[in-house]
Design an enzyme around this catalytic site. Structure first.
Site, PDB file in Angstrom:
ATOM      1  N   TYR A 130     -61.043 -63.297 -71.926  1.00 51.81           N
ATOM      2  CA  TYR A 130     -60.201 -64.130 -72.787  1.00 51.81           C
ATOM      3  C   TYR A 130     -60.417 -63.740 -74.250  1.00 51.81           C
ATOM      4  O   TYR A 130     -61.206 -64.329 -74.972  1.00 51.81           O
ATOM      5  CB  TYR A 130     -60.444 -65.615 -72.482  1.00 51.81           C
ATOM      6  CG  TYR A 130     -59.704 -65.975 -71.216  1.00 51.81           C
ATOM      7  CD1 TYR A 130     -60.160 -65.473 -69.987  1.00 51.81           C
ATOM      8  CD2 TYR A 130     -58.533 -66.706 -71.242  1.00 51.81           C
ATOM      9  CE1 TYR A 130     -59.453 -65.711 -68.819  1.00 51.81           C
ATOM     10  CE2 TYR A 130     -57.824 -66.953 -70.077  1.00 51.81           C
ATOM     11  CZ  TYR A 130     -58.290 -66.459 -68.879  1.00 51.81           C
ATOM     12  OH  TYR A 130     -57.586 -66.692 -67.727  1.00 51.81           O
ATOM     13  N   LYS A 183     -66.375 -57.631 -59.270  1.00 44.75           N
ATOM     14  CA  LYS A 183     -65.866 -56.269 -59.053  1.00 44.75           C
ATOM     15  C   LYS A 183     -66.956 -55.299 -59.518  1.00 44.75           C
ATOM     16  O   LYS A 183     -66.714 -54.348 -60.264  1.00 44.75           O
ATOM     17  CB  LYS A 183     -64.561 -56.087 -59.854  1.00 44.75           C
ATOM     18  CG  LYS A 183     -63.841 -54.776 -59.649  1.00 44.75           C
ATOM     19  CD  LYS A 183     -62.940 -54.756 -58.438  1.00 44.75           C
ATOM     20  CE  LYS A 183     -62.326 -53.391 -58.253  1.00 44.75           C
ATOM     21  NZ  LYS A 183     -61.601 -53.260 -56.988  1.00 44.75           N
ATOM     22  N   ASP A 216     -60.855 -58.097 -54.945  1.00 41.66           N
ATOM     23  CA  ASP A 216     -59.609 -57.741 -54.244  1.00 41.66           C
ATOM     24  C   ASP A 216     -59.652 -58.182 -52.783  1.00 41.66           C
ATOM     25  O   ASP A 216     -58.673 -58.713 -52.251  1.00 41.66           O
ATOM     26  CB  ASP A 216     -59.271 -56.247 -54.375  1.00 41.66           C
ATOM     27  CG  ASP A 216     -60.473 -55.333 -54.486  1.00 41.66           C
ATOM     28  OD1 ASP A 216     -61.566 -55.820 -54.832  1.00 41.66           O
ATOM     29  OD2 ASP A 216     -60.338 -54.129 -54.228  1.00 41.66           O
ATOM     30  N   ASP A 240     -59.413 -67.914 -62.824  1.00 40.11           N
ATOM     31  CA  ASP A 240     -58.084 -68.442 -63.172  1.00 40.11           C
ATOM     32  C   ASP A 240     -57.077 -68.027 -62.107  1.00 40.11           C
ATOM     33  O   ASP A 240     -56.281 -68.832 -61.606  1.00 40.11           O
ATOM     34  CB  ASP A 240     -57.686 -67.892 -64.550  1.00 40.11           C
ATOM     35  CG  ASP A 240     -56.486 -68.609 -65.126  1.00 40.11           C
ATOM     36  OD1 ASP A 240     -56.207 -69.745 -64.698  1.00 40.11           O
ATOM     37  OD2 ASP A 240     -55.823 -68.040 -66.005  1.00 40.11           O
ATOM     38  N   ASP A 244     -55.332 -70.436 -58.778  1.00 35.59           N
ATOM     39  CA  ASP A 244     -53.896 -70.630 -58.545  1.00 35.59           C
ATOM     40  C   ASP A 244     -53.555 -70.263 -57.096  1.00 35.59           C
ATOM     41  O   ASP A 244     -52.757 -70.947 -56.445  1.00 35.59           O
ATOM     42  CB  ASP A 244     -53.050 -69.757 -59.493  1.00 35.59           C
ATOM     43  CG  ASP A 244     -52.625 -70.509 -60.758  1.00 35.59           C
ATOM     44  OD1 ASP A 244     -53.340 -71.455 -61.144  1.00 35.59           O
ATOM     45  OD2 ASP A 244     -51.588 -70.146 -61.349  1.00 35.59           O
TER      46      ASP A 244
END
Ligand code: NAD
Length: 356
Positions: A130, A183, A216, A240, A244
């Site tokens: 961010y 990751k 992933d 984030d 969702d």
């Protein structure tokens, strides 16, 4: 008890009105003495006061234990130099709300893609990718030349450890499993540090199972077997995105609640955005914001050992489930007949009439 209500943009005013209808009924039933104070933020505040997040509102949040933050249309904001301040950024950095807690579960009567799911995403909320908020000074997105754009991601030991502690503490109150999502196979330094600290924190919780999944694969496994996850611990942007996905699996974006929590302050905020495509049509689902409000009330109740407030919050969540469980009082996004306002009234009625 003062509740500071910041409706925000797009569907914000509609879903906060519905949430306030439910909170009003809760207040009458439990005698909580709520004083609901509304303040403008977002595009309306910018038009009136030149800032999407006025200083006076920030000062009021600092003095108020319970703030309910509506969604904001940050994509449409002017640059910060012209008063376009992202409210999420302002509250998360100013009040150091480092943990974004986003639960998702299947609910009776709600047709979600997941058959069975009950998990919580514990998302680091102050650093990561961010770029508008991860630096002490300046912005972490920049262009060395007109043809080159760069963004810097920040991962710290401190930031990683404190969200890991939130996740492991949470897991202890649930099914005692933490899935660290990263990751680190590619981002060996940054995600490697996050993973190292998560594992190190896990050593203090021998009673909690820890597993690690690469981001992933996690996106796929959430669809394949969402019921196997309990607490999902991850960095800011992965959290984030995955939250969702989890909200959608549980029924839709209108079902994704959250709180932003630090050591001394928490703020309720739905996971979804301002949904400009459906704003002003009375069709948004206010469930996410209603459940965010119940999460905040539970957080405050736990801090003060206030059993009555905890019982009230649980009652409101039951009332939301009750309304969602009846075909006659379901929201339009899941095929029911009720608009935003009418669903708020249905939840208020359930709060009045349901047994505790
Ligand atoms: P969005 O979450 O607003 O909407 C995505 C889709 O989900 C849309 O089709 C929308 O209609 C639907 N949706 C969202 N909430 C719903 C609800 N309660 N009931 C029914 N349907 C709902 O994401 P977006 O369209 O990508 O972003 C819109 C704006 O919101 C952008 O300016 C973005 O920056 C901002 N945003 C803000 C927040 C926040 O305030 N916390 C979070 C995400 C996005």
């Amino acid at each position: 008890m003062k509740l500071l209500i910041l409706p925000g943009d797009g569907i914000g005013p509609e879903i906060t009105d519905a949430t306030c209808a439910a909170l009003g009924a809760l207040d009458r039933r439990f005698g909580l003495g709520f004083d609901m104070v509304h303040r403008d933020i977002g595009l309306k505040a910018h038009a009136d006061m030149g800032s999407t997040m006025p200083d006076a509102v920030m000062a009021e949040i600092a003095e108020t234990e319970a703030t309910i933050l509506g969604p904001t249309d940050t994509y449409a904001y002017p640059p910060e130099s012209e008063g376009g301040i992202t409210p999420s950024k302002a509250v998360r950095t100013t009040f150091d709300l480092y943990g974004n807690i986003r639960p998702s579960r299947t609910r009776p009567g709600v047709p979600g893609m997941a058959k069975e799911m009950d998990l919580v995403v514990a998302r680091e909320n102050t650093e990561g990718f961010y770029a508008d908020r991860n630096m002490f000074m300046g912005n972490a997105e920049f262009m060395p030349t007109p043809e080159v754009a760069l963004a810097v991601r920040k991962i710290t030991t401190h930031g990683s450890r404190r969200i890991a502690k939130v996740a492991f503490d949470l897991a202890r109150t649930r099914r005692k499993k933490v899935t660290v999502v990263h990751k680190a196979n590619v981002l060996k330094v940054t995600d490697g540090l996050f993973l190292r600290e998560a594992k190190s924190m896990g050593e203090d919780y021998p009673d909690v199972e820890i597993e690690e999944v690469i981001i992933d694969a996690m996106a796929a496994l959430l669809i394949r077997r969402p019921e196997t996850f309990d607490v999902v611990l991850t960095t800011n942007m992965y959290g984030d995105i995955l939250s969702d996905e989890c909200a959608e699996l549980s029924g839709g974006l209108g079902f994704g609640p959250s709180i932003n929590a630090g050591d001394d302050h928490a703020i309720a905020q739905a996971a979804h955005g301002s949904a400009p495509d459906i704003a002003g049509q009375d069709i948004a689902n206010p469930t996410a914001l209603m459940l965010s409000a119940t999460m905040l009330l539970k957080w405050i109740a736990a801090r003060h050992g206030n059993n009555q407030l905890a019982a009230a919050a649980a009652h409101m969540e039951n009332a939301v489930d009750h309304a969602l469980g009846q075909p006659a009082t379901q929201t339009k996004d899941i095929g029911g007949p009720l608009g935003t306002q009418a669903f708020g009234e249905a939840v208020a009625l359930a709060i009045e009439n349901l047994e505790e």
